[in-house]
Design a protein around this motif. Structure first.
Motif, PDB file in Angstrom:
ATOM      1  N   MET A   1       0.833  -1.197   0.000  1.00  0.00           N
ATOM      2  CA  MET A   1       0.000   0.000   0.000  1.00  0.00           C
ATOM      3  C   MET A   1       0.869   1.250   0.000  1.00  0.00           C
ATOM      4  O   MET A   1       1.934   1.283   0.605  1.00  0.00           O
ATOM      5  CB  MET A   1      -0.909  -0.052   1.240  1.00  0.00           C
ATOM      6  CG  MET A   1      -1.778   1.141   1.379  1.00  0.00           C
ATOM      7  SD  MET A   1      -2.646   1.044   2.938  1.00  0.00           S
ATOM      8  CE  MET A   1      -3.095   2.734   3.104  1.00  0.00           C
TER       9      MET A   1
ATOM     10  N   LYS B   1      -7.365  -0.074  10.424  1.00  0.00           N
ATOM     11  CA  LYS B   1      -7.692  -0.435   9.046  1.00  0.00           C
ATOM     12  C   LYS B   1      -8.265  -1.841   8.982  1.00  0.00           C
ATOM     13  O   LYS B   1      -7.829  -2.738   9.699  1.00  0.00           O
ATOM     14  CB  LYS B   1      -6.442  -0.338   8.161  1.00  0.00           C
ATOM     15  CG  LYS B   1      -6.734  -0.596   6.677  1.00  0.00           C
ATOM     16  CD  LYS B   1      -5.570  -0.201   5.783  1.00  0.00           C
ATOM     17  CE  LYS B   1      -4.386  -1.104   5.940  1.00  0.00           C
ATOM     18  NZ  LYS B   1      -3.416  -0.927   4.817  1.00  0.00           N
TER      19      LYS B   1
ATOM     20  N   SER C   1      -8.883  -4.854   6.149  1.00  0.00           N
ATOM     21  CA  SER C   1      -8.493  -5.287   4.807  1.00  0.00           C
ATOM     22  C   SER C   1      -9.198  -6.606   4.496  1.00  0.00           C
ATOM     23  O   SER C   1      -9.174  -7.542   5.305  1.00  0.00           O
ATOM     24  CB  SER C   1      -6.977  -5.483   4.720  1.00  0.00           C
ATOM     25  OG  SER C   1      -6.299  -4.275   4.941  1.00  0.00           O
TER      26      SER C   1
ATOM     27  N   THR D   1     -10.298  -7.269  -3.694  1.00  0.00           N
ATOM     28  CA  THR D   1      -9.764  -6.737  -2.445  1.00  0.00           C
ATOM     29  C   THR D   1     -10.489  -5.445  -2.083  1.00  0.00           C
ATOM     30  O   THR D   1     -11.000  -4.739  -2.954  1.00  0.00           O
ATOM     31  CB  THR D   1      -8.256  -6.460  -2.540  1.00  0.00           C
ATOM     32  OG1 THR D   1      -8.027  -5.430  -3.515  1.00  0.00           O
ATOM     33  CG2 THR D   1      -7.491  -7.716  -2.946  1.00  0.00           C
TER      34      THR D   1
ATOM     35  N   GLU E   1     -10.465  -2.259   1.289  1.00  0.00           N
ATOM     36  CA  GLU E   1      -9.963  -1.825   2.582  1.00  0.00           C
ATOM     37  C   GLU E   1     -10.765  -0.636   3.078  1.00  0.00           C
ATOM     38  O   GLU E   1     -11.338   0.126   2.293  1.00  0.00           O
ATOM     39  CB  GLU E   1      -8.469  -1.484   2.525  1.00  0.00           C
ATOM     40  CG  GLU E   1      -8.128  -0.295   1.662  1.00  0.00           C
ATOM     41  CD  GLU E   1      -6.622  -0.003   1.651  1.00  0.00           C
ATOM     42  OE1 GLU E   1      -5.832  -0.928   1.922  1.00  0.00           O
ATOM     43  OE2 GLU E   1      -6.254   1.148   1.379  1.00  0.00           O
TER      44      GLU E   1
ATOM     45  N   ASN F   1      -3.886  -3.228  11.509  1.00  0.00           N
ATOM     46  CA  ASN F   1      -4.554  -3.668  10.290  1.00  0.00           C
ATOM     47  C   ASN F   1      -5.194  -5.033  10.544  1.00  0.00           C
ATOM     48  O   ASN F   1      -4.497  -6.003  10.848  1.00  0.00           O
ATOM     49  CB  ASN F   1      -3.540  -3.757   9.142  1.00  0.00           C
ATOM     50  CG  ASN F   1      -4.202  -4.075   7.810  1.00  0.00           C
ATOM     51  OD1 ASN F   1      -5.426  -4.111   7.701  1.00  0.00           O
ATOM     52  ND2 ASN F   1      -3.389  -4.310   6.793  1.00  0.00           N
TER      53      ASN F   1
ATOM     54  N   LYS G   1      -6.972  -8.095   8.954  1.00  0.00           N
ATOM     55  CA  LYS G   1      -7.020  -8.664   7.611  1.00  0.00           C
ATOM     56  C   LYS G   1      -7.879  -9.928   7.607  1.00  0.00           C
ATOM     57  O   LYS G   1      -7.665 -10.844   8.402  1.00  0.00           O
ATOM     58  CB  LYS G   1      -5.603  -8.986   7.125  1.00  0.00           C
ATOM     59  CG  LYS G   1      -4.656  -7.793   7.200  1.00  0.00           C
ATOM     60  CD  LYS G   1      -3.251  -8.142   6.755  1.00  0.00           C
ATOM     61  CE  LYS G   1      -3.172  -8.334   5.272  1.00  0.00           C
ATOM     62  NZ  LYS G   1      -1.781  -8.507   4.806  1.00  0.00           N
TER      63      LYS G   1
ATOM     64  N   THR H   1     -10.109 -12.904   5.073  1.00  0.00           N
ATOM     65  CA  THR H   1     -10.482 -13.518   3.802  1.00  0.00           C
ATOM     66  C   THR H   1     -11.934 -13.953   3.910  1.00  0.00           C
ATOM     67  O   THR H   1     -12.316 -14.678   4.843  1.00  0.00           O
ATOM     68  CB  THR H   1      -9.601 -14.734   3.489  1.00  0.00           C
ATOM     69  OG1 THR H   1      -8.238 -14.309   3.387  1.00  0.00           O
ATOM     70  CG2 THR H   1     -10.015 -15.362   2.166  1.00  0.00           C
TER      71      THR H   1
ATOM     72  N   TRP I   1       0.502  -2.315  12.138  1.00  0.00           N
ATOM     73  CA  TRP I   1       0.542  -1.457  10.951  1.00  0.00           C
ATOM     74  C   TRP I   1       1.426  -0.248  11.159  1.00  0.00           C
ATOM     75  O   TRP I   1       1.767   0.442  10.210  1.00  0.00           O
ATOM     76  CB  TRP I   1      -0.889  -1.036  10.637  1.00  0.00           C
ATOM     77  CG  TRP I   1      -1.110  -0.303   9.367  1.00  0.00           C
ATOM     78  CD1 TRP I   1      -0.504  -0.491   8.168  1.00  0.00           C
ATOM     79  CD2 TRP I   1      -2.060   0.753   9.165  1.00  0.00           C
ATOM     80  NE1 TRP I   1      -1.020   0.371   7.231  1.00  0.00           N
ATOM     81  CE2 TRP I   1      -1.970   1.147   7.825  1.00  0.00           C
ATOM     82  CE3 TRP I   1      -2.969   1.394   9.993  1.00  0.00           C
ATOM     83  CZ2 TRP I   1      -2.760   2.152   7.295  1.00  0.00           C
ATOM     84  CZ3 TRP I   1      -3.763   2.392   9.460  1.00  0.00           C
ATOM     85  CH2 TRP I   1      -3.650   2.763   8.128  1.00  0.00           C
TER      86      TRP I   1
END
Length: 373
Positions: free
Chosen positions: A1, A197, A199, A282, A284, A341, A343, A345, A362
């Motif tokens: 990023m 964040k 993601s 993706t 964010e 962050n 994250k 899936t 992060w």
């Protein structure tokens, strides 16, 4: 990023653009030296050792990268808006100055005040005069008032003109007790993120994978929404630019959702013959840190995917909270922590499920001081 390289690269030095000696400057009221504008970074007309220069190629900053800068007279930053107004350095218009990265000084670059008429200069004498700086990234003009940055976080979809999602990855730094360089001084302006964040990698369950809908018709993801299952997932973000603390207010919920931008992506598995390409999406979201709200910790947040199968658009939802798949920080047991962050899936089939979840630090490690000679 982008901000990973930007924020690491910002932590360089503060330099004076004027090399003349100030040891013999006359005593008197401390005034700005109109021949010595202040810049941040490696550049200007400062002599540097080439082997230790930070080049544009190294830091990889585009020329429109912007900082917001505040300058105060004093050894430390003021602690309130009322004292800050009286402590502003120079002509008292050194508030929320726009600084833009440029590479006009050969192969090196610097953050220099935007426009043709700078407002921020070094003092005419170093005797007893200290400056303290507060800075944030990315710069915004409209959202700053009384030393507080305010941002509505609800809409993070791409702009129709630029096709870019807004950058709400706010970071903050301070630099205190700085004396005018003679001729230079090496200091760090070290930024830390002041938001959290989320993601997401959104996968399909078919060999064709999944992509965003294009042109407003046909199969694909139409929209991605995020909201709180109960309380604590905030819409309005505030960053105190004097001390770097962030707060939030106004719940985002099922009737008031955050919208974020999906981006088509793909990965290639070369272990298969022939190689297999998997298409996915993706997304964010920059979100307000929230670590004290019991509702957020217990009930979590909801991710909603609006998906069109070629005929109809349907809503698919997944919960980010403690359960079979998620535990600990990934389940928001500690809320949403600043500079972190989260994250995930997500797999879209007959339903939307959380496939994996992890949390990564992060906050950036700052670059060591650059020695100028």
């Amino acid at each position: 990023m982008k901000k990973v390289s930007i924020l690491a690269a910002i932590a360089l030095v503060v330099v004076g653009c004027n090399k003349k000696s100030i040891e013999d400057a006359p005593l008197g009221p401390v005034m700005p030296d109109r021949e010595a504008p202040i810049s941040f970074g490696v550049g200007g007309d400062v002599q540097i050792t080439p082997a230790k220069a930070i080049t544009k190629a190294t830091v990889a900053l585009p020329n429109d990268t912007k900082l917001g800068v505040f300058a105060f007279q004093g050894k430390t930053l003021p602690t309130s808006a009322s004292t800050a107004n009286g402590a502003l350095w120079g002509d008292r218009d050194t508030e929320n100055l726009e600084y833009t990265w440029n590479t006009s000084a050969g192969t090196t670059g610097a953050f220099k005040e935007s426009g043709t008429s700078p407002k921020l200069f070094w003092p005419t004498t170093a005797a007893g005069t200290k400056l303290s700086f507060a800075s944030y990234f990315p710069y915004t003009a409209a959202g700053v008032s009384a030393f507080v940055l305010t941002q509505d976080m609800a809409d993070q979809t791409a702009d129709a003109t630029t096709s870019k999602a807004p950058d709400y990855g706010f970071a903050w730094a301070k630099l205190e007790n700085v004396e005018r360089p003679n001729p230079i001084v090496s200091k760090q302006l070290a930024f830390n993120y002041k938001v959290a964040k989320l993601s997401f990698a959104i996968m399909g369950d078919s060999d064709d994978g999944i992509q965003m809908q294009t042109g407003g018709t046909g199969e694909g993801i139409v929209a991605i929404n995020v909201y709180g299952a109960s309380t604590g997932f905030y819409q309005t973000y505030k960053l105190n630019l004097l001390d770097g603390t962030s707060t939030g207010s106004g719940d985002l919920n099922s009737s008031n959702k955050m919208q974020i931008q999906g981006i088509d992506a793909s990965k290639v598995d070369n272990t298969e013959t022939p190689a297999v390409t998997t298409k996915f999406v993706t997304a964010e979201a920059f979100v307000v840190p929230s670590t004290t709200d019991a509702g957020l910790k217990s009930d979590g947040i909801v991710v909603e995917i609006m998906y069109n199968d070629g005929t109809n658009t349907q809503s698919y939802k997944a919960e980010i909270k403690a359960g079979d798949k998620l535990t600990g920080k990934a389940a928001l047991a500690d809320g949403l922590e600043v500079g972190t962050n989260y994250k995930y899936t997500l797999k879209l089939g007959k339903a939307l499920t959380v496939f994996t979840g992890k949390v990564v630090d992060w906050n950036e490690v700052t670059v060591p001081d650059v020695t100028l000679e």
